[in-house]
Design an enzyme around this catalytic site. Structure first.
Site, PDB file in Angstrom:
ATOM      1  N   HIS A   1      -3.716   0.615   8.503  1.00 55.75           N
ATOM      2  CA  HIS A   1      -4.290   0.477   7.174  1.00 55.75           C
ATOM      3  C   HIS A   1      -5.791   0.193   7.267  1.00 55.75           C
ATOM      4  O   HIS A   1      -6.203  -0.821   7.822  1.00 55.75           O
ATOM      5  CB  HIS A   1      -3.618  -0.644   6.367  1.00 55.75           C
ATOM      6  CG  HIS A   1      -4.213  -0.768   4.999  1.00 55.75           C
ATOM      7  ND1 HIS A   1      -3.750  -0.040   3.917  1.00 55.75           N
ATOM      8  CD2 HIS A   1      -5.278  -1.471   4.549  1.00 55.75           C
ATOM      9  CE1 HIS A   1      -4.504  -0.309   2.869  1.00 55.75           C
ATOM     10  NE2 HIS A   1      -5.438  -1.184   3.222  1.00 55.75           N
TER      11      HIS A   1
ATOM     12  N   CYS B   1       0.847  -1.196   0.000  1.00 55.05           N
ATOM     13  CA  CYS B   1       0.000   0.000   0.000  1.00 55.05           C
ATOM     14  C   CYS B   1       0.885   1.249   0.000  1.00 55.05           C
ATOM     15  O   CYS B   1       1.782   1.395   0.833  1.00 55.05           O
ATOM     16  CB  CYS B   1      -0.920  -0.010   1.218  1.00 55.05           C
ATOM     17  SG  CYS B   1      -1.736   1.571   1.517  1.00 55.05           S
TER      18      CYS B   1
ATOM     19  N   CYS C   1       0.799   3.184   3.325  1.00 53.67           N
ATOM     20  CA  CYS C   1       1.503   2.432   4.372  1.00 53.67           C
ATOM     21  C   CYS C   1       3.009   2.574   4.177  1.00 53.67           C
ATOM     22  O   CYS C   1       3.766   2.679   5.150  1.00 53.67           O
ATOM     23  CB  CYS C   1       1.113   0.962   4.355  1.00 53.67           C
ATOM     24  SG  CYS C   1      -0.502   0.613   5.075  1.00 53.67           S
TER      25      CYS C   1
ATOM     26  N   HIS D   1      -6.267   3.499   0.929  1.00 51.31           N
ATOM     27  CA  HIS D   1      -5.889   3.664   2.341  1.00 51.31           C
ATOM     28  C   HIS D   1      -6.600   4.946   2.754  1.00 51.31           C
ATOM     29  O   HIS D   1      -6.334   6.014   2.178  1.00 51.31           O
ATOM     30  CB  HIS D   1      -4.369   3.767   2.485  1.00 51.31           C
ATOM     31  CG  HIS D   1      -3.877   3.924   3.901  1.00 51.31           C
ATOM     32  ND1 HIS D   1      -2.862   3.132   4.430  1.00 51.31           N
ATOM     33  CD2 HIS D   1      -4.218   4.786   4.877  1.00 51.31           C
ATOM     34  CE1 HIS D   1      -2.636   3.496   5.689  1.00 51.31           C
ATOM     35  NE2 HIS D   1      -3.443   4.514   5.969  1.00 51.31           N
TER      36      HIS D   1
ATOM     37  N   HIS E   1      -7.963   8.308   3.611  1.00 51.50           N
ATOM     38  CA  HIS E   1      -7.241   9.584   3.709  1.00 51.50           C
ATOM     39  C   HIS E   1      -8.220  10.742   3.626  1.00 51.50           C
ATOM     40  O   HIS E   1      -9.214  10.692   2.904  1.00 51.50           O
ATOM     41  CB  HIS E   1      -6.155   9.705   2.636  1.00 51.50           C
ATOM     42  CG  HIS E   1      -6.637   9.445   1.238  1.00 51.50           C
ATOM     43  ND1 HIS E   1      -6.839   8.170   0.745  1.00 51.50           N
ATOM     44  CD2 HIS E   1      -6.959  10.280   0.229  1.00 51.50           C
ATOM     45  CE1 HIS E   1      -7.264   8.240  -0.502  1.00 51.50           C
ATOM     46  NE2 HIS E   1      -7.355   9.514  -0.840  1.00 51.50           N
TER      47      HIS E   1
ATOM     48  N   ASP F   1       0.002  16.640  -0.389  1.00 51.07           N
ATOM     49  CA  ASP F   1      -0.398  15.898  -1.586  1.00 51.07           C
ATOM     50  C   ASP F   1       0.612  16.175  -2.695  1.00 51.07           C
ATOM     51  O   ASP F   1       1.043  17.311  -2.885  1.00 51.07           O
ATOM     52  CB  ASP F   1      -1.810  16.318  -2.019  1.00 51.07           C
ATOM     53  CG  ASP F   1      -2.422  15.353  -3.015  1.00 51.07           C
ATOM     54  OD1 ASP F   1      -3.392  14.669  -2.665  1.00 51.07           O
ATOM     55  OD2 ASP F   1      -1.909  15.272  -4.168  1.00 51.07           O
TER      56      ASP F   1
HETATM   57  P1  5GP Z   1      -7.979  10.049  -3.823  1.00 55.29           P
HETATM   58  O1  5GP Z   1      -8.281  10.349  -5.259  1.00 55.29           O
HETATM   59  O2  5GP Z   1      -7.675   8.584  -3.593  1.00 55.29           O
HETATM   60  O3  5GP Z   1      -8.977  10.599  -2.873  1.00 55.29           O
HETATM   61  O4  5GP Z   1      -6.653  10.865  -3.507  1.00 55.29           O
HETATM   62  C1  5GP Z   1      -5.376  10.338  -3.594  1.00 55.29           C
HETATM   63  C2  5GP Z   1      -4.430  11.506  -3.498  1.00 55.29           C
HETATM   64  O5  5GP Z   1      -3.130  10.999  -3.254  1.00 55.29           O
HETATM   65  C3  5GP Z   1      -4.367  12.340  -4.769  1.00 55.29           C
HETATM   66  O6  5GP Z   1      -4.738  13.686  -4.468  1.00 55.29           O
HETATM   67  C4  5GP Z   1      -2.918  12.213  -5.220  1.00 55.29           C
HETATM   68  O7  5GP Z   1      -2.396  13.402  -5.755  1.00 55.29           O
HETATM   69  C5  5GP Z   1      -2.206  11.801  -3.945  1.00 55.29           C
HETATM   70  N1  5GP Z   1      -1.030  10.972  -4.158  1.00 55.29           N
HETATM   71  C6  5GP Z   1      -0.926   9.908  -5.005  1.00 55.29           C
HETATM   72  N2  5GP Z   1       0.302   9.359  -4.915  1.00 55.29           N
HETATM   73  C7  5GP Z   1       0.988  10.090  -3.998  1.00 55.29           C
HETATM   74  C8  5GP Z   1       2.318  10.011  -3.471  1.00 55.29           C
HETATM   75  O8  5GP Z   1       3.126   9.143  -3.830  1.00 55.29           O
HETATM   76  N3  5GP Z   1       2.670  10.945  -2.559  1.00 55.29           N
HETATM   77  C9  5GP Z   1       1.805  11.914  -2.122  1.00 55.29           C
HETATM   78  N4  5GP Z   1       2.270  12.779  -1.211  1.00 55.29           N
HETATM   79  N5  5GP Z   1       0.541  12.023  -2.598  1.00 55.29           N
HETATM   80  C10 5GP Z   1       0.141  11.113  -3.516  1.00 55.29           C
HETATM   81 ZN    ZN Z   2      -2.216   1.289   3.714  1.00 58.77          ZN
END
Ligand code: 5GP
Ligand code: ZN
Length: 114
Positions: free
Chosen positions: A46, A4, A7, A98, A100, A30
């Site tokens: 997780h 993950c 994680c 995961h 968030h 982000d």
């Molecule tokens: P979701 O669309 O799942 O609600 O949001 C996932 C968020 O994680 C997105 O806003 C994306 O930009 C962010 N994200 C994806 N991969 C990474 C990463 O490797 N590092 C960080 N800091 N943010 C990430």
């Molecule tokens: Zn996780």
């Protein structure tokens, strides 16, 4: 979970700009910010998604809300305003499985969201 992404950020296997940490939560920027302030607040445990939360997670939810408040103060959006978003499942565009909490601020956030 070993594979993950978030994680792995908790375990420092993948770098992230961490802005706040507690025993149970982590807050980091982000990678693709949608606002000048865009911090993700996660439980270290997780949990796939909001729909998977159980009664036993009640104290953890308190911790997450405290971390969100702390991030809002640190990022100086506690009085100007900020938005907290949890995407759950495909129609909401949840990309990382995961739990968030997106904390967005320092710009006018339209309502309703698109
Ligand atoms: P979701 O669309 O799942 O609600 O949001 C996932 C968020 O994680 C997105 O806003 C994306 O930009 C962010 N994200 C994806 N991969 C990474 C990463 O490797 N590092 C960080 N800091 N943010 C990430
Ligand atoms: Zn996780």
């Amino acid at each position: 979970m070993a594979d993950c992404l978030f994680c792995r950020i908790v375990k420092r296997e993948i770098p992230a700009v961490i802005v706040h940490e507690t025993e149970t939560t982590l807050a980091f920027r982000d990678i693709n910010p949608k606002a000048p302030v865009h911090v993700l607040v996660i439980p270290k445990e997780h949990i796939d998604a909001l729909i998977r939360l159980e009664k036993r997670h009640a104290p953890l939810l308190g911790d997450i809300h405290e971390t969100i408040q702390e991030v809002a103060r640190m990022e100086k959006v506690d009085t100007t305003g900020f938005r907290v978003i949890v995407n759950n499942g495909p129609d909401a565009g949840q990309a990382v499985s995961h739990l968030h909490y997106h904390v967005l601020g320092q710009r006018h956030l339209g309502w309703p969201p698109g």
